[in-house]
Motif scaffolding. Sequence first.
Motif, PDB file in Angstrom:
ATOM      1  N   SER A  25      10.874   4.056  -6.076  1.00  0.00           N
ATOM      2  CA  SER A  25      11.311   2.967  -5.204  1.00  0.00           C
ATOM      3  C   SER A  25      10.957   3.315  -3.769  1.00  0.00           C
ATOM      4  CB  SER A  25      12.822   2.746  -5.341  1.00  0.00           C
ATOM      5  OG  SER A  25      13.531   3.903  -4.974  1.00  0.00           O
ATOM      6  N   GLY A  26      10.793   2.289  -2.969  1.00  0.00           N
ATOM      7  CA  GLY A  26      10.511   2.493  -1.557  1.00  0.00           C
ATOM      8  C   GLY A  26       9.049   2.591  -1.208  1.00  0.00           C
ATOM      9  N   ARG A  27       8.171   2.466  -2.185  1.00  0.00           N
ATOM     10  CA  ARG A  27       6.734   2.563  -1.896  1.00  0.00           C
ATOM     11  C   ARG A  27       6.244   1.261  -1.255  1.00  0.00           C
ATOM     12  NH1 ARG A  27       4.482   7.136  -3.101  1.00  0.00           N
ATOM     13  NH2 ARG A  27       2.815   6.290  -1.846  1.00  0.00           N
ATOM     14  N   THR A  28       5.286   1.420  -0.356  1.00  0.00           N
ATOM     15  CA  THR A  28       4.692   0.247   0.292  1.00  0.00           C
ATOM     16  C   THR A  28       3.193   0.169   0.045  1.00  0.00           C
ATOM     17  OG1 THR A  28       4.392   1.493   2.339  1.00  0.00           O
ATOM     18  CG2 THR A  28       6.443   0.230   2.093  1.00  0.00           C
ATOM     19  N   SER A  29       2.652   1.116  -0.700  1.00  0.00           N
ATOM     20  CA  SER A  29       1.217   1.147  -0.978  1.00  0.00           C
ATOM     21  C   SER A  29       0.994   1.447  -2.445  1.00  0.00           C
ATOM     22  CB  SER A  29       0.552   2.225  -0.112  1.00  0.00           C
ATOM     23  OG  SER A  29      -0.761   2.482  -0.553  1.00  0.00           O
ATOM     24  N   SER A  30      -0.162   1.035  -2.960  1.00  0.00           N
ATOM     25  CA  SER A  30      -0.507   1.355  -4.343  1.00  0.00           C
ATOM     26  C   SER A  30      -1.485   2.527  -4.424  1.00  0.00           C
ATOM     27  CB  SER A  30      -1.113   0.131  -5.032  1.00  0.00           C
ATOM     28  OG  SER A  30      -2.305  -0.260  -4.372  1.00  0.00           O
ATOM     29  N   SER A  77       7.176  -0.045 -11.498  1.00  0.00           N
ATOM     30  CA  SER A  77       6.924   1.125 -10.639  1.00  0.00           C
ATOM     31  C   SER A  77       7.408   2.402 -11.311  1.00  0.00           C
ATOM     32  CB  SER A  77       7.616   0.950  -9.274  1.00  0.00           C
ATOM     33  OG  SER A  77       7.062  -0.128  -8.555  1.00  0.00           O
ATOM     34  N   ASP A 100       0.622  10.638  -1.430  1.00  0.00           N
ATOM     35  CA  ASP A 100      -0.168   9.544  -0.878  1.00  0.00           C
ATOM     36  C   ASP A 100      -1.651   9.815  -1.102  1.00  0.00           C
ATOM     37  OD1 ASP A 100       2.160   9.628   1.805  1.00  0.00           O
ATOM     38  OD2 ASP A 100       2.107   8.184   0.150  1.00  0.00           O
TER      39      ASP A 100
END
Length: 124
Positions: A25-30, A77, A100
Amino acid sequence: QVRLLESGGGLVQAGGSLRLSCAASGRTSSSYVMAWFRQTPGKEREFVSAIRWTSGSGYYRDSVKGRFAISRDNAKSTVYLQMNSLSHDSAGDYYCAAKDGLVVTTDLSEYNYWGQGTQVTVSS
């Protein structure tokens, strides 16, 4: 803040199977890699498997090839580690990790985010 939550560990007989899950949770990118590491008492945490999130390509340490399978569910996710034909060497605390970027590495220092771990015990 990225958070990883593992589940699915437990006690299993040698030769049996378990499926570990890791919800992110909390990811903003793939553009990232998720991985599983294993640690046993007195030993360093070691790489088990990783998956590149965009392509779903999986990577494994030699000792688990053909027995373990990593996969992911984009909608949830969540990354999974299906572990079959478990042996005593498979036992330990399993940690989910994420980094990342899309470069897959077995170096745990490259991973930015870690879960709390889930224990796998293999009985005779």
